[in-house]
Design an enzyme around this catalytic site. Structure first.
Site, PDB file in Angstrom:
ATOM      1  N   PHE A  16       0.854  -1.188   0.000  1.00 37.94           N
ATOM      2  CA  PHE A  16       0.000   0.000   0.000  1.00 37.94           C
ATOM      3  C   PHE A  16       0.889   1.237   0.000  1.00 37.94           C
ATOM      4  O   PHE A  16       1.717   1.416   0.897  1.00 37.94           O
ATOM      5  CB  PHE A  16      -0.882  -0.027   1.259  1.00 37.94           C
ATOM      6  CG  PHE A  16      -1.756   1.187   1.432  1.00 37.94           C
ATOM      7  CD1 PHE A  16      -2.818   1.420   0.574  1.00 37.94           C
ATOM      8  CD2 PHE A  16      -1.524   2.084   2.464  1.00 37.94           C
ATOM      9  CE1 PHE A  16      -3.634   2.534   0.736  1.00 37.94           C
ATOM     10  CE2 PHE A  16      -2.341   3.201   2.638  1.00 37.94           C
ATOM     11  CZ  PHE A  16      -3.402   3.419   1.767  1.00 37.94           C
ATOM     12  N   ASN A  36       7.584  14.259   1.613  1.00 43.65           N
ATOM     13  CA  ASN A  36       7.030  15.454   2.262  1.00 43.65           C
ATOM     14  C   ASN A  36       5.592  15.274   2.712  1.00 43.65           C
ATOM     15  O   ASN A  36       4.902  16.241   3.005  1.00 43.65           O
ATOM     16  CB  ASN A  36       7.133  16.656   1.309  1.00 43.65           C
ATOM     17  CG  ASN A  36       8.585  17.038   1.076  1.00 43.65           C
ATOM     18  OD1 ASN A  36       9.381  17.079   2.020  1.00 43.65           O
ATOM     19  ND2 ASN A  36       8.951  17.249  -0.178  1.00 43.65           N
ATOM     20  N   SER A  68       2.531  12.238   8.089  1.00 41.05           N
ATOM     21  CA  SER A  68       1.281  12.455   8.833  1.00 41.05           C
ATOM     22  C   SER A  68       0.328  13.313   8.009  1.00 41.05           C
ATOM     23  O   SER A  68      -0.885  13.103   8.021  1.00 41.05           O
ATOM     24  CB  SER A  68       1.576  13.160  10.159  1.00 41.05           C
ATOM     25  OG  SER A  68       2.451  12.388  10.932  1.00 41.05           O
ATOM     26  N   ARG A  71      16.634 -17.671  36.397  1.00 41.27           N
ATOM     27  CA  ARG A  71      17.746 -16.833  36.850  1.00 41.27           C
ATOM     28  C   ARG A  71      17.784 -16.786  38.390  1.00 41.27           C
ATOM     29  O   ARG A  71      16.814 -16.365  39.030  1.00 41.27           O
ATOM     30  CB  ARG A  71      17.582 -15.419  36.286  1.00 41.27           C
ATOM     31  CG  ARG A  71      18.577 -14.408  36.790  1.00 41.27           C
ATOM     32  CD  ARG A  71      19.956 -14.642  36.238  1.00 41.27           C
ATOM     33  NE  ARG A  71      20.864 -13.574  36.624  1.00 41.27           N
ATOM     34  CZ  ARG A  71      22.185 -13.677  36.553  1.00 41.27           C
ATOM     35  NH1 ARG A  71      22.743 -14.805  36.113  1.00 41.27           N
ATOM     36  NH2 ARG A  71      22.946 -12.666  36.900  1.00 41.27           N
ATOM     37  N   GLU A 124       1.231   3.312   9.918  1.00 38.84           N
ATOM     38  CA  GLU A 124      -0.239   3.401   9.760  1.00 38.84           C
ATOM     39  C   GLU A 124      -0.815   4.562  10.581  1.00 38.84           C
ATOM     40  O   GLU A 124      -1.895   4.467  11.160  1.00 38.84           O
ATOM     41  CB  GLU A 124      -0.905   2.058  10.089  1.00 38.84           C
ATOM     42  CG  GLU A 124      -0.488   1.009   9.063  1.00 38.84           C
ATOM     43  CD  GLU A 124      -1.416  -0.176   8.955  1.00 38.84           C
ATOM     44  OE1 GLU A 124      -2.619   0.003   9.203  1.00 38.84           O
ATOM     45  OE2 GLU A 124      -0.921  -1.252   8.595  1.00 38.84           O
TER      46      GLU A 124
HETATM   47  C1  LIG Z   1       9.178   0.796   8.560  1.00 35.78           C
HETATM   48  C2  LIG Z   1       8.094   1.649   7.966  1.00 35.78           C
HETATM   49  C3  LIG Z   1       7.158   1.076   7.140  1.00 35.78           C
HETATM   50  C4  LIG Z   1       6.156   1.861   6.540  1.00 35.78           C
HETATM   51  N1  LIG Z   1       5.270   1.305   5.664  1.00 35.78           N
HETATM   52  C5  LIG Z   1       4.424   2.105   4.961  1.00 35.78           C
HETATM   53  C6  LIG Z   1       3.595   1.570   3.924  1.00 35.78           C
HETATM   54  O1  LIG Z   1       3.584   0.363   3.669  1.00 35.78           O
HETATM   55  N2  LIG Z   1       2.814   2.429   3.226  1.00 35.78           N
HETATM   56  C7  LIG Z   1       2.786   3.769   3.469  1.00 35.78           C
HETATM   57  O2  LIG Z   1       2.066   4.482   2.779  1.00 35.78           O
HETATM   58  N3  LIG Z   1       3.539   4.301   4.473  1.00 35.78           N
HETATM   59  C8  LIG Z   1       4.370   3.509   5.212  1.00 35.78           C
HETATM   60  N4  LIG Z   1       5.161   4.034   6.197  1.00 35.78           N
HETATM   61  C9  LIG Z   1       5.055   5.458   6.508  1.00 35.78           C
HETATM   62  C10 LIG Z   1       4.422   5.745   7.856  1.00 35.78           C
HETATM   63  O3  LIG Z   1       3.043   5.514   7.815  1.00 35.78           O
HETATM   64  C11 LIG Z   1       4.800   7.163   8.261  1.00 35.78           C
HETATM   65  O4  LIG Z   1       6.163   7.122   8.637  1.00 35.78           O
HETATM   66  C12 LIG Z   1       3.949   7.739   9.369  1.00 35.78           C
HETATM   67  O5  LIG Z   1       2.642   7.963   8.940  1.00 35.78           O
HETATM   68  C13 LIG Z   1       4.516   9.035   9.936  1.00 35.78           C
HETATM   69  O6  LIG Z   1       4.930   9.914   8.953  1.00 35.78           O
HETATM   70  P1  LIG Z   1       6.414  10.553   9.035  1.00 35.78           P
HETATM   71  O7  LIG Z   1       7.353   9.439   9.312  1.00 35.78           O
HETATM   72  O8  LIG Z   1       6.632  11.342   7.819  1.00 35.78           O
HETATM   73  O9  LIG Z   1       6.403  11.450  10.304  1.00 35.78           O
HETATM   74  P2  LIG Z   1       5.988  12.994  10.382  1.00 35.78           P
HETATM   75  O10 LIG Z   1       4.646  13.189   9.801  1.00 35.78           O
HETATM   76  O11 LIG Z   1       7.108  13.832   9.861  1.00 35.78           O
HETATM   77  O12 LIG Z   1       5.876  13.200  11.951  1.00 35.78           O
HETATM   78  C14 LIG Z   1       7.016  13.421  12.782  1.00 35.78           C
HETATM   79  C15 LIG Z   1       6.519  13.577  14.214  1.00 35.78           C
HETATM   80  O13 LIG Z   1       5.614  14.683  14.304  1.00 35.78           O
HETATM   81  C16 LIG Z   1       4.365  14.250  14.827  1.00 35.78           C
HETATM   82  N5  LIG Z   1       3.285  14.999  14.180  1.00 35.78           N
HETATM   83  C17 LIG Z   1       3.161  15.325  12.872  1.00 35.78           C
HETATM   84  N6  LIG Z   1       2.034  15.988  12.657  1.00 35.78           N
HETATM   85  C18 LIG Z   1       1.401  16.083  13.850  1.00 35.78           C
HETATM   86  C19 LIG Z   1       0.163  16.650  14.289  1.00 35.78           C
HETATM   87  N7  LIG Z   1      -0.672  17.261  13.448  1.00 35.78           N
HETATM   88  N8  LIG Z   1      -0.176  16.542  15.595  1.00 35.78           N
HETATM   89  C20 LIG Z   1       0.661  15.887  16.463  1.00 35.78           C
HETATM   90  N9  LIG Z   1       1.842  15.349  16.110  1.00 35.78           N
HETATM   91  C21 LIG Z   1       2.197  15.439  14.825  1.00 35.78           C
HETATM   92  C22 LIG Z   1       4.290  12.774  14.539  1.00 35.78           C
HETATM   93  O14 LIG Z   1       3.416  12.084  15.430  1.00 35.78           O
HETATM   94  C23 LIG Z   1       5.739  12.350  14.713  1.00 35.78           C
HETATM   95  O15 LIG Z   1       6.015  12.117  16.055  1.00 35.78           O
HETATM   96  C24 LIG Z   1       6.127   3.251   6.826  1.00 35.78           C
HETATM   97  C25 LIG Z   1       7.061   3.818   7.698  1.00 35.78           C
HETATM   98  C26 LIG Z   1       8.053   3.042   8.246  1.00 35.78           C
HETATM   99  C27 LIG Z   1       9.058   3.699   9.156  1.00 35.78           C
END
Ligand SMILES: Cc1cc2nc3c(=O)[nH]c(=O)nc-3n(C[C@H](O)[C@H](O)[C@H](O)COP(=O)(O)OP(=O)(O)OC[C@H]3O[C@@H](n4cnc5c(N)ncnc54)[C@H](O)[C@@H]3O)c2cc1C
Length: 384
Positions: A122, A128, A131, A267, A363
């Site tokens: 998916f 960019n 979230s 242990r 997710e």
């Molecule tokens: C191992 C792995 C597998 C994945 N697999 C998939 C996949 O199969 N398909 C897919 O589409 N995606 C996948 N992802 C992406 C994943 O869903 C995203 O990493 C996740 O949604 C968070 O986005 P980001 O990492 O860009 O964090 P960011 O959005 O940059 O967030 C960084 C921090 O800011 C916080 N934050 C951001 N906005 C807000 C807000 N409005 N309010 C409060 N806190 C906030 C977040 O909670 C987080 O702590 C995967 C990620 C990883 C690491």
């Protein structure tokens, strides 16, 4: 505790437990160390018809629901979260077709998915747009009878290994979130390639890659539902699959808890097994309390989804947050109960702790889940 599972559900649980014990546990350390995709285990899962667990019988599946999928995911996660993620991500990628596919699309794709012949992924996230999923830049332009896709998806589980991809792309950037659409893209489509395999903290048996679309042309009929439905499809997909992430939390926590109990009985310190010390007993008791509460919640939400409930966003988010925050605490405390041994790779709990972290992130992070819950609470309060 007795969760009043049917005979059939108990059979599924026992079958997956057997696969996990016989195939996953002996392989998990090496899969983690070598960061190897678990093809052999996926084949065993396919032979047991488990990829079709939640696929309707008319499309070659077993016609069970969310609860059965959660049970299977929980049992795999108890043994190895990397393996469980690989399996669960295929279900995640299947939901858009299951929930929004036409009869033709379902007939074309679901039988192979159910048979485990083709894995699914998916693709929503981009560099960019994590979230803030509405910020995606990947485009799909209609050109005659084809959509032309351009852009890059980041961190996609099963990327490069899966044969079928359900992705979200913008068909009309001027409309914001309402300008997104969902598509089915097959692996060998010209213009579709994969970026490097990511090196991760945990779930190392699971593959995470970029999906790169460079003038990738797909037939017009590969759109899911209608243009503009992309975000609805993505959100409904995640609503349905998030309970499964909760089940991953329950499973990995259960695995770590069992290791901690086993260790604490063996242990000896101060002339006694450490399990005889009340401080250790209390840690184990807290773990048992939290795991059972999370399992009850995950099963309850899965049953609610299976009842045909439409408004499931809040409940699936609640199950995901509770069970995955719990999994991080329980796996961390399992390491603590085992002291220095827990920190060593010789025991599986250090891997379980590393693995568990992802559950609070993918997710939709647990902060975003709390936003989802908050939004529904506001709506519910306004109705009163
Ligand atoms: C191992 C792995 C597998 C994945 N697999 C998939 C996949 O199969 N398909 C897919 O589409 N995606 C996948 N992802 C992406 C994943 O869903 C995203 O990493 C996740 O949604 C968070 O986005 P980001 O990492 O860009 O964090 P960011 O959005 O940059 O967030 C960084 C921090 O800011 C916080 N934050 C951001 N906005 C807000 C807000 N409005 N309010 C409060 N806190 C906030 C977040 O909670 C987080 O702590 C995967 C990620 C990883 C690491």
């Amino acid at each position: 505790m007795d969760y009043f599972l049917t005979e059939d559900q108990v059979m599924i649980k026992e079958l997956v437990r057997q696969i996990a014990e016989e195939k996953v546990v002996p392989a998990r350390e090496e899969l983690d160390e070598k960061e190897e995709f678990p093809w052999g285990i996926m084949e065993v899962i396919a032979q047991s018809d488990l990829f079709g667990l939640f696929v309707p019988e008319e499309f070659g599946g077993l016609g069970r629901g969310s609860l059965e999928l959660c049970i299977a995911v929980e049992e795999l996660s108890r043994a190895c979260l990397g393996v469980a993620t690989t399996y669960a991500a295929s279900a995640l990628g299947t939901y858009p077709i299951l929930l929004f596919g036409t009869d033709e699309q379902k007939k074309k794709y679901l039988p192979d998915i159910a048979a485990g012949k083709r894995l699914v992924a998916f693709g929503l996230t981009e560099a960019n747009a994590g979230s803030d999923a509405a910020g995606i830049q990947t485009t799909a332009q209609l050109d005659g009878n084809e959509y032309v896709i351009n852009g890059t998806k980041q961190w996609i589980t099963n990327g490069g290994e899966a044969e079928i991809y359900t992705i979200i792309a913008m068909t009309d950037k001027t409309k914001g979130a309402r300008g997104a659409s969902a598509f089915i893209v097959e692996k060998d489509t010209p213009g579709f390639s994969f970026g490097k395999k990511e090196k991760k903290m945990g779930i190392r048996a699971s593959t995470t890659r970029e999906l790169v679309f460079d003038n990738c042309r797909i037939p017009k009929e590969n759109i899911l539902a209608r243009p503009g439905y992309g975000f609805i499809i993505a959100m409904k997909t995640l609503d349905n699959s998030r309970t499964g992430v909760g089940a991953q939390g329950v499973g990995v926590a259960q695995g770590a808890f069992e290791e901690a109990v086993k260790f604490a009985r063996q242990r000896i310190q101060f002339g006694h097994p450490i399990i005889s010390f009340q401080a250790v007993q209390h840690m184990l008791s807290d773990m048992a309390i939290e795991i059972e509460a999370a399992r009850a919640l995950v099963y309850a939400v899965a049953r609610y989804i299976d009842s045909g409930a439409k408004e499931i966003s809040k409940d699936s988010a609640i199950a995901k947050v509770f069970a995955t925050d719990m999994a991080m605490r329980v796996t961390t405390n399992a390491v603590q109960v085992m002291g220095g041994s827990g920190y060593m790779r010789e025991y599986p709990v250090e891997k379980m702790m590393r693995d568990a972290k992802i559950l609070q992130i993918y997710e939709g992070t647990n902060q975003i889940q709390r936003n989802v819950i908050g939004q529904v609470l506001i709506k519910e309060a306004a109705k009163r």
